[in-house]
Write a protein that holds these residues in place. Structure first.
Motif, PDB file in Angstrom:
ATOM      1  N   ARG A 193       0.830  -1.207   0.000  1.00 57.31           N
ATOM      2  CA  ARG A 193       0.000   0.000   0.000  1.00 57.31           C
ATOM      3  C   ARG A 193       0.863   1.254   0.000  1.00 57.31           C
ATOM      4  NH1 ARG A 193      -3.429  -3.101   3.244  1.00 57.31           N
ATOM      5  NH2 ARG A 193      -2.484  -2.366   5.155  1.00 57.31           N
ATOM      6  N   GLN A 196       2.368   1.712  -3.387  1.00 53.22           N
ATOM      7  CA  GLN A 196       1.343   2.142  -4.327  1.00 53.22           C
ATOM      8  C   GLN A 196       0.979   3.613  -4.088  1.00 53.22           C
ATOM      9  OE1 GLN A 196      -0.445   0.146  -6.844  1.00 53.22           O
ATOM     10  NE2 GLN A 196      -0.872   2.281  -7.379  1.00 53.22           N
ATOM     11  N   TYR A 197       0.947   3.999  -2.810  1.00 51.59           N
ATOM     12  CA  TYR A 197       0.607   5.365  -2.443  1.00 51.59           C
ATOM     13  C   TYR A 197       1.592   6.348  -3.075  1.00 51.59           C
ATOM     14  CZ  TYR A 197      -0.931   9.162   0.609  1.00 51.59           C
ATOM     15  OH  TYR A 197      -1.442  10.326   1.091  1.00 51.59           O
ATOM     16  N   SER A 235      -7.191   5.550  -7.788  1.00 50.16           N
ATOM     17  CA  SER A 235      -6.032   6.110  -7.092  1.00 50.16           C
ATOM     18  C   SER A 235      -6.480   6.961  -5.906  1.00 50.16           C
ATOM     19  CB  SER A 235      -5.152   6.922  -8.053  1.00 50.16           C
ATOM     20  OG  SER A 235      -5.779   8.118  -8.386  1.00 50.16           O
ATOM     21  N   ARG A 238      -7.439   4.563  -3.144  1.00 50.74           N
ATOM     22  CA  ARG A 238      -6.266   3.951  -2.502  1.00 50.74           C
ATOM     23  C   ARG A 238      -5.592   4.934  -1.561  1.00 50.74           C
ATOM     24  NH1 ARG A 238      -5.157   1.658  -7.777  1.00 50.74           N
ATOM     25  NH2 ARG A 238      -3.841   3.449  -8.252  1.00 50.74           N
ATOM     26  N   TYR A 242      -5.075   4.508   2.480  1.00 49.45           N
ATOM     27  CA  TYR A 242      -3.764   4.565   3.122  1.00 49.45           C
ATOM     28  C   TYR A 242      -3.751   5.643   4.217  1.00 49.45           C
ATOM     29  CZ  TYR A 242       1.089   4.822   4.127  1.00 49.45           C
ATOM     30  OH  TYR A 242       2.276   4.813   4.811  1.00 49.45           O
TER      31      TYR A 242
END
Ligand code: HEM
Length: 483
Positions: A193, A196-197, A235, A238, A242
C-alpha cells in the motif's frame, strides 16, 4: 446577447462554448492560452460561457478576498477525499472552511514549525548527499526525483508521524524490500500500500487533469470500464485508505503513550481536552496535506536549481552567500539572507507550482469586479501565471532575475501570488518556504559549482512547463551535475 457577461471582452467563441478552453486544458496549456487571451483582450477576459479571468491586482484582491471571500467553485468537488469527508482544501462552504482552518492553522504556523525544523534539515541533508552520489555514479543526478522524495518524506513524517523513507531507498520500486527488512512483522500488504501510495502521488497531476475535465464520468467510474477513468477513481480511493490506516495507527500510538506522542501537524486534534473535528475529517485533511505538500515544493525546488545552475553569475552569488553561514545555521539565519530569498521569490514568480485555474463562484447577489458586473454563479478566476508575467509590473518578465526583488515595488508584491490569496491562501506556505530555504542552502553549500547536465539528451525542452492544476516539467526530469 442578453447574457450579462456578453459585454466582457474575449474571443467570439467563448460566448458559446468551453470546448476550446477544454482542449487547451487537456493539453496542459490552458494557462498559456488564457495568458494569450489577456494579451489580446486586456485584463478582463471571458474564457467560456460562464467563466471570466482577471489579470489585474484589483481583480485578484476581489476574487481572493480575506473578508467575505467568494466560495470555491464547483470544480473543487472533484477534490473531495476518498471517504467523502470535506477537507480544508476542497470544501466550498465558507463557514466549514473557516472552522477547519482555525483548527489546523496553529500547528503549521511559522512559530510552531520551529519544533519540526530538525526534520527538514535531516531530510534535506540526505537529499543533497544522494544528489552528489548519483552524480558520482552516473555523471548527473535527476534532482526532480530527489526533491520529490525529500518533500514527500517531510510531509509524510509531519502528517502521519512516519516518513515514507523514500530518500533512504532512493528508488520507489525497491521500497517494499526496504520496508520488509526494517519491519518484517509489518506484512506485505502494508508495504504494498505504501509503495502504491507513492506511485499514486507521483501521477497525481495527470489524474487531476482527468478528474477536473470529466467529473461526472469519474463518479460513474466503477460502472464504466475505461482504464483512464477507473484508474483516476481508484487512485483516490487507494490514497484515502492509506491515509485512514496511517491516522488510525497514529491514534493507537497516542493511546499507548498519551503523555508523549511523537508530535505531528494533527496531534492537537486527538487531544480530548481540545476542540477538534470528526476523525473522517482529520483523515481527509491528512490526505489534503500530503497531496498539496509534496509535488508543489518538489517542482519549485527543481526549477529553482535548474534556473540558478543555468546562470553562473547567479549561482556564484548564491553559493557565496550560503557558504558564509556559520556551521550550525538555523532557518532563522536563512530568513536573513537577501539573495537566497530573492532567488526563491523569483522562482515562485516564474515557476509557480499551482499557477492557474483556482476558480471562485460569485455569490447569488452578484458582484462588480473591475467595472464589470458578474452575476451570481459566474466562475471568476485569476491566474498567477499571467499576474507574474505582467511586463509593466515585472519588466522583461520571462527573464529569471532574482535581483528584481532587491527593492520591490508595491505592485510587484501585490501581484505575486504563488500561494494563492485571501482566506484560501496556502496553509503550508511557511513550511514550503522553510523547505525551500533549507534545501537550497544545503545544495549550494555542498555543490557550489553545480551545473545543468546535457547527459542523456537533457536540454531546455525537458523543462517546458505543463500545467494542469499543478505545474511540472514536460519530461519529468531535471539532470544536474552536482560535483
Ligand atoms: C512551493 C510550495 C507550494 C505552493 C506553490 C503552494 C500553492 C498553493 C496554492 C496556489 C493554494 C491555493 C489553492 C486554491 O486556491 O485552490 C494552496 C492551498 C493549499 N496548500 Fe499549498 N502550496 C505549496 C506547499 C504546500 C504545503 C507544503 C502544504 C502542506 C500542508 C500545502 C497545503 C495546502 C492546503 C491544505 C491548501 C488549501 C488551503 C485552504 O483552502 O485554506 N501547500 N497552495
Amino acid at each position: 446577447l442578453r447574457n450579462p457577461l456578453s459585454h466582457v471582452p474575449g474571443p467570439w467563441y467563448s460566448k458559446w462554448t468551453s470546448m476550446v478552453l477544454m482542449y487547451h486544458w487537456l493539453r496542459g496549456r490552458r494557462a498559456s492560452y488564457v495568458n494569450c487571451l489577456h494579451e489580446t483582450h486586456g485584463k478582463v477576459v471571458r474564457i467560456s460561457p460562464s467563466e471570466v479571468d482577471f489579470a489585474s491586482i484589483s481583480g485578484a484582491k476581489r476574487v481572493h478576498a480575506f473578508v467575505r471571500p467568494f466560495p470555491k467553485a464547483r470544480m473543487y468537488d472533484t477534490f473531495r477525499s476518498a471517504n467523502g469527508a470535506v477537507n480544508v482544501f476542497g470544501t466550498r462552504d465558507v463557514d466549514v472552511h473557516a472552522r477547519h482552518r482555525r483548527l489546523l492553522s496553529s500547528a503549521i504556523s511559522e512559530a510552531s514549525l520551529k519544533n519540526v525544523e530538525h526534520i527538514v534539515h535531516q531530510r534535506a541533508e540526505l537529499a543533497v548527499e544522494k544528489i552528489g552520489l548519483e552524480t558520482k555514479q552516473g555523471g548527473a543526478a535527476d534532482v526532480m526525483k530527489w526533491w520529490l522524495y525529500f518533500s514527500t518524506d517531510v510531509i509524510g513524517e509531519l502528517t502521519f508521524g512516519d516518513s515514507f523513507r523514500m530518500l533512504e531507498q532512493g528508488k520507489v520500486r525497491t521500497i517494499s524490500i526496504y520496508w520488509n527488512t526494517l519491519w518484517p512483522s509489518s506484512g506485505m500488504s502494508l508495504i504494498h500500500r505504501k509503495n502504491q501510495y507513492v506511485h499514486d502521488l507521483q501521477n497525481l497531476a495527470q489524474r487531476v487533469r482527468i478528474r477536473i475535465a470529466f467529473p461526472n464520468i469519474i463518479k460513474l467510474a466503477s460502472y464504466i470500464p475505461l482504464p483512464l477513468f477507473t484508474e483516476a477513481y481508484a487512485s483516490v480511493q487507494r490514497m484515502g485508505s492509506y491515509a485512514e490506516q496511517s491516522i488510525h495507527r497514529y491514534e493507537n500510538i497516542i493511546a499507548a503513550q498519551p503523555n508523549n506522542p511523537k508530535p505531528t501537524l494533527f496531534t492537537k486534534l486527538f487531544n480530548v481536552n481540545e476542540e477538534t473535528m470528526p476523525k473522517a475529517n482529520i483523515v481527509a485533511n491528512a490526505q489534503a496535506y500530503i497531496t498539496a505538500g509534496s509535488d508543489t515544493t518538489a517542482h519549485t525546488l527543481t526549477y529553482l536549481v535548474w534556473a540558478v545552475c543555468r546562470e553562473p553569475s547567479i549561482r556564484a552569488r548564491l553559493a557565496k552567500e550560503v557558504a558564509d553561514l556559520p556551521d550550525r545555521y538555523q532557518d532563522e539565519d536563512l530568513k536573513a539572507l537577501p539573495f537566497l530569498n530573492q532567488v526563491i521569490q523569483e522562482t515562485l514568480r516564474l515557476y509557480a507550482a499551482a499557477p492557474a485555474h483556482l476558480p471562485r463562484e460569485v455569490p447569488p447577489a452578484g458582484s462588480e469586479i473591475d467595472g464589470y458586473w458578474m452575476p451570481g454563479g459566474t466562475d471568476v478566476q485569476t491566474q498567477a501565471y499571467s499576474m507574474h508575467r505582467d511586463p509593466i509590473v515585472y519588466p522583461a518578465p520571462e527573464q529569471f532575475n532574482p535581483s528584481r526583488w532587491e527593492a520591490p515595488s508595491k505592485d510587484m508584491k501585490d501581484a505575486w501570488m504563488p500561494f494563492g490569496g485571501g482566506a484560501r491562501v496556502c496553509i503550508g506556505l511557511h513550511l514550503a518556504l522553510m523547505e525551500l530555504r533549507i534545501a537550497t542552502t544545503k545544495l549550494f553549500r555542498m555543490h557550489p559549482n553545480a551545473r545543468v547536465s546535457t547527459l542523456r539528451g537533457f536540454c531546455d525542452d525537458d523543462m517546458e512547463q505543463v500545467i494542469y492544476f499543478l505545474m511540472y516539467p514536460k519530461n519529468k526530469r531535471c539532470l544536474i551535475q552536482a560535483s
